[in-house]
Enzyme design. Structure first.
Site, mmCIF file in Angstrom:
data_model
loop_
_atom_site.group_PDB
_atom_site.id
_atom_site.type_symbol
_atom_site.label_atom_id
_atom_site.label_comp_id
_atom_site.label_asym_id
_atom_site.label_seq_id
_atom_site.Cartn_x
_atom_site.Cartn_y
_atom_site.Cartn_z
ATOM 1 C CB CYS A 197 -0.969 -0.108 1.226
ATOM 2 S SG CYS A 197 -1.974 -1.380 1.297
ATOM 3 C CG HIS A 243 -3.171 3.211 2.175
ATOM 4 N ND1 HIS A 243 -3.518 3.030 1.042
ATOM 5 C CD2 HIS A 243 -3.446 2.029 3.108
ATOM 6 C CE1 HIS A 243 -3.935 1.763 0.782
ATOM 7 N NE2 HIS A 243 -3.872 1.019 2.045
ATOM 8 C CG ASN A 270 -6.631 -0.844 1.171
ATOM 9 O OD1 ASN A 270 -5.962 -0.492 0.275
ATOM 10 N ND2 ASN A 270 -6.206 -1.539 2.261
#
Ligand code: UT7
Length: 334
Positions: free
Chosen positions: A122, A261, A291
Site C-alpha cells: 500500500c 492511504h 482500499n
C-alpha cells in the site's frame, strides 16, 4: 526549463500531470451482503467503505494502469514516446514477470522508456515516486511516469468476510519532472520485516509454488491480521507525518491537505487525533473505492487536485503503510 539545481546539485522535482482510472463495475456493501455474512452497517461503521470498483470483462492491472497513465501523460502535455522512465507499484501484477511496467509501456507505445516494478504494497506509490525523484533530480532522466495500479479483486477470498469487504480495483498515475516552483520537498521511507506475516499472500512464490495443495488451502489469497495491522498502521502513519513535517521545519497547521492511504477511516481518524489535525483537511475517497493498495494515495491525490482541494502553493503530505511492513511519507509544495 527554468529550474536551477540546489546546493547538492539536484534539480527540484514535482508532479506535472496526474491521472486515474477506476473500472466501471461498482460492488456495493449491499451486493456483499448477498455474498458473505456481513452487513452494510458493519462495513460502513467499521471501515467507512460503502462501495468499491471491480474489474470485469477480462480487464487486468496493466489495462487500468495504462488508462490512468494516458490521462496523466496528456495532462503533462507529453507524448507517450517522450516518457523516459516508467515505475509501476503493484502487488497484483498481470503475471510474475514480465513486469507490469513493461506491459503498460507496450500499451502506451512509450517506446523510449526504461521500466521496472516496485513491490511495496500500500506504500507502493510513495516508494515508487521516491525512486523516480532521484533519477530526475540527478538529471539521469527528464521525466518519469509513476503508476499505482491494482486488481485486488483477483487476490481476495470472496468467501472471507474479514478481507473481501475491504478492497477494490483501480489505478492512478503521475508524471514527474523538474519544476521551476515548489515540488517534492522531502520523502521518508521505513520498513520492519518482522511484521511480514501480518499481511501477506503465502502461496504462489518460491516458498509455496502453485500446486493443487496451495489452491486447496487457499494460500494464493491475501491474509491479514486486521487488528494488529490496524494498530501498527495508526502508529506508522502518525510517525511518518510527524517526522516529515517536523524535519522540514513546518508545523501541522501549515499543511493544507493530508492525503493518507485509504484502508479504514478509523485508522485515519485515529491518526488525525494523534496529530491534532482536522479531519476536514484530510482527503478521503475510501467510501467510494475501498482500499486499492498502491492505487489509493495517487488516486486520492489526483481527485484532491481535480476538486480544487489542493492548489498552487499549498503544502501537501502523502502518507501510507502496507504489508511488509513498509511505510512512507512525501511532503510536496504544490
Ligand atoms: O492496506 C493496509 C493494510 N490494511 C489495513 O490497514 C486494515 C487494518 N485493519 C482494519 O481495518 C480492521 O481491523 C478491520 C476492518 C479488518 C476489522 O475491524 P475490527 O474493528 O478490527 O474488527 P475485528 O477484526 O475485531 O472483528 C470484530 C468482529 C468479529 O466478530 P467476533 O469475533 O467479535 O464475534 C469479526 O468476526 O466483527 C466480525 N467481522 C465481521 N462482521 C461482519 C469481521 N469482518 C466482518 C464483516 N461483517 N465483514
Amino acid at each position: 526549463m527554468f529550474e536551477s539545481k540546489d546546493k547538492k546539485g539536484l534539480l527540484p522535482v514535482g508532479f506535472i500531470g496526474l491521472g486515474k482510472y477506476l473500472p466501471e463495475k461498482v460492488l456495493t456493501n449491499h451486493d456483499l451482503e448477498r455474498m458473505v455474512d456481513t452487513s452494510d452497517e458493519w462495513i460502513a461503521t467499521r471501515t467507512g467503505i460503502k462501495e468499491r470498483r471491480v474489474v470485469s470483462n477480462g480487464m487486468v492491472t496493466s489495462d487500468l494502469g495504462a488508462r490512468a497513465s494516458e490521462a496523466a501523460i496528456a495532462r503533462a502535455g507529453l507524448r507517450p514516446e517522450e516518457v523516459d522512465l516508467i515505475v509501476v507499484a503493484t502487488i497484483t501484477p498481470d503475471m510474475p514477470f514480465p513486469a507490469t511496467s513493461c506491459l503498460i509501456q507496450e500499451k502506451l507505445g512509450a517506446k523510449r522508456a526504461a521500466c521496472f516494478d516496485v513491490s511495496a504494497a500500500c506504500s507502493g506509490f510513495i516508494h515508487a515516486l521516491t525512486i523516480a525523484k532521484q533519477f530526475i533530480a540527478a538529471g539521469t532522466y527528464k521525466n518519469a511516469l509513476v503508476v499505482g495500479a491494482e486488481t485486488l479483486s483477483t487476490i481476495v477470498d470472496w468467501k472471507d468476510r474479514n478481507t473481501c469487504v475491504l478492497f477494490g480495483d483501480g489505478a492512478g498515475a503521475a508524471v514527474m519532472a523538474p519544476v521551476s516552483e515548489g515540488g517534492i520537498l522531502s520523502t521518508y521511507l521505513g520498513s520492519d520485516g518482522g511484521y511480514g506475516e501480518l499481511l501477506m499472500i503465502p502461496g504462489g512464490g518460491a516458498r509455496f509454488p502453485a500446486s493443487e495443495k496451495t489452491i486447496r488451502e487457499g494460500l494464493h489469497y491475501m491474509r491479514m491480521n486486521g487488528g494488529e495491522v490496524f494498530k501498527l498502521a495508526v502508529r506508522a502513519m502518525t510517525e511518518s507525518v510527524e517526522r516529515i513535517v517536523r524535519e522540514n521545519g513546518f508545523t501541522m497547521d501549515q499543511i493544507t491537505c493530508l492525503i493518507p492511504h485509504q484502508a479504514n477511516v478509523r485508522i485515519i481518524e485515529a491518526m488525525a487525533e494523534r496529530l491534532g489535525y482536522p479531519l476536514s483537511k484530510i482527503y478521503l475517497n475510501l467510501n467510494r473505492y475501498g482500499n486499492m493498495s498502491s492505487a489509493s494515495t495517487v488516486t486520492a491525490l489526483c481527485e484532491a487536485v481535480e476538486e480544487g482541494r489542493v492548489k498552487r502553493g499549498d503544502l501537501v503530505v502523502l502518507v501510507a503503510v502496507g504489508g511488509g511492513l513498509v511505510w512512507g511519507s512525501c511532503l510536496v509544495r504544490w
